[in-house]
Design a protein around this motif. Sequence first.
Motif, short mmCIF file in Angstrom:
data_model
loop_
_atom_site.label_atom_id
_atom_site.label_comp_id
_atom_site.label_asym_id
_atom_site.label_seq_id
_atom_site.Cartn_x
_atom_site.Cartn_y
_atom_site.Cartn_z
N ASN A 288 0.82 -1.20 0.00
CA ASN A 288 0.00 0.00 0.00
C ASN A 288 0.86 1.26 0.00
OD1 ASN A 288 -2.51 -1.23 -0.10
ND2 ASN A 288 -2.64 -1.45 2.10
N ARG B 249 1.91 1.69 -3.53
CA ARG B 249 0.80 2.16 -4.35
C ARG B 249 0.55 3.65 -4.12
NH1 ARG B 249 -2.52 -1.57 -3.25
NH2 ARG B 249 -3.72 -0.57 -1.58
N HIS B 250 0.66 4.08 -2.88
CA HIS B 250 0.48 5.49 -2.56
C HIS B 250 1.53 6.36 -3.25
CE1 HIS B 250 -0.70 8.94 -0.05
NE2 HIS B 250 0.59 9.20 0.02
N LYS C 19 3.20 5.64 -5.95
CA LYS C 19 2.95 5.66 -7.39
C LYS C 19 1.91 6.72 -7.74
CE LYS C 19 4.23 0.91 -8.59
NZ LYS C 19 3.73 -0.40 -9.10
N LYS C 20 0.90 6.87 -6.89
CA LYS C 20 -0.11 7.89 -7.12
C LYS C 20 0.51 9.29 -7.03
CE LYS C 20 -4.09 5.21 -5.48
NZ LYS C 20 -5.14 5.13 -4.44
N GLU C 21 1.42 9.49 -6.07
CA GLU C 21 2.10 10.77 -5.94
C GLU C 21 2.96 11.05 -7.18
OE1 GLU C 21 1.83 13.12 -3.51
OE2 GLU C 21 0.15 11.87 -2.85
N GLU D 80 2.37 9.93 -10.20
CA GLU D 80 1.45 10.26 -11.29
C GLU D 80 0.99 11.71 -11.19
OE1 GLU D 80 -1.64 7.40 -10.96
OE2 GLU D 80 -0.42 5.72 -11.70
N LYS D 81 0.72 12.18 -9.97
CA LYS D 81 0.33 13.58 -9.78
C LYS D 81 1.44 14.52 -10.25
CE LYS D 81 -2.62 12.74 -5.72
NZ LYS D 81 -2.77 13.01 -4.27
N GLU E 255 1.50 14.64 -14.00
CA GLU E 255 0.37 15.41 -14.51
C GLU E 255 0.63 16.91 -14.36
OE1 GLU E 255 -2.99 13.99 -12.39
OE2 GLU E 255 -3.00 12.03 -13.37
N SER F 101 -8.34 7.77 1.93
CA SER F 101 -8.34 6.72 0.93
C SER F 101 -8.04 5.39 1.60
CB SER F 101 -7.27 7.02 -0.12
OG SER F 101 -5.98 6.93 0.45
N ASP G 237 -5.50 3.67 1.09
CA ASP G 237 -4.09 3.67 1.49
C ASP G 237 -3.92 4.23 2.89
OD1 ASP G 237 -3.54 2.71 -0.96
OD2 ASP G 237 -2.89 4.62 -1.81
#
Length: 210
Positions: free
Chosen positions: A149, A152-153, A155-157, A159-160, A163, A194, A196
Motif C-alpha cells: 500500500n 501504491r500510494h 505511485k499515485k504521488e 502520477e500527480k 500530470e 483513501s 491507502d
Amino acid sequence: MNGDSFRDWLQGVLPGVEENAVIVMDNAPYHSVKTEKCPTTSWRKANIIEWLQNKGEVVDKTMNILELLEVVKKIKPLYNKYFIDEMVKANNKIVLRLPPYHCELNPIELAWAAVKRYVRDNNKTFKLPDVKTLLEEGVNKIDGDMWKNFIRHVKKEEEKAWELDNVVDDVMTAENQPCVLIVGNSENDTDEKSDDDEDFRYLSDNSDTD
C-alpha cells in the motif's frame, strides 16, 4: 550515520536482497559519497591539470581554470559516480535515486511515519528502554500488505507530479498565457481518507493487528 557506516551496513544487507532488485535511494550525504572527487572551481589549476592528465587527457598548460573545467565537464560523467551505486551494481542490483527534496516519492518515509505513530500512541512511561521496545514492535508490524500500500500510494504521488509537469509544459508553451499555480487549500482538498490511509493508521491502533 556517515558514509563508511552506511557502506558497511549495506554490504551486510546486499547478500540477502534478490537479484535484479531495485534499491530506492534518497540524496542523504551518506548515500552520496563519490568514488572520487572531480575538479571544481575551488581547485588549484595545477591540481586540475594533474587530474586531467591522470585520466589520459592532453592538456595545454596555458589554459585558464575555466577552460580546464570545460574539459573536465566533457569527461566528468565517466568518473562522477557514487560509491554505493557501483557497489550495488557489482552485486547485480540497481539503485534508483530520487530527485532531491522529493521525500514523498520514497515509500520508506510512510513506513517510518507508521512506526513513529505507533511509538507515540503507545508510549506511556517515556523511558528509553520502553521506547526501544516499542520501536522494535512498530518495525515488526510493518508487513507485506502495508508495504504494498505504501508503494501504491507513492505511485499515485508520482502520477500527480507527472500530470502537474505536463500542465506546466502546456501552459508555458502557450503564447501570451500567464501561468498561475495554486498549491493547497483548494476546494477539492477534503479530509476524506483513501484506502491507502488505512495502512498509515494500522500501527496507531492499540488492538492486536497481527
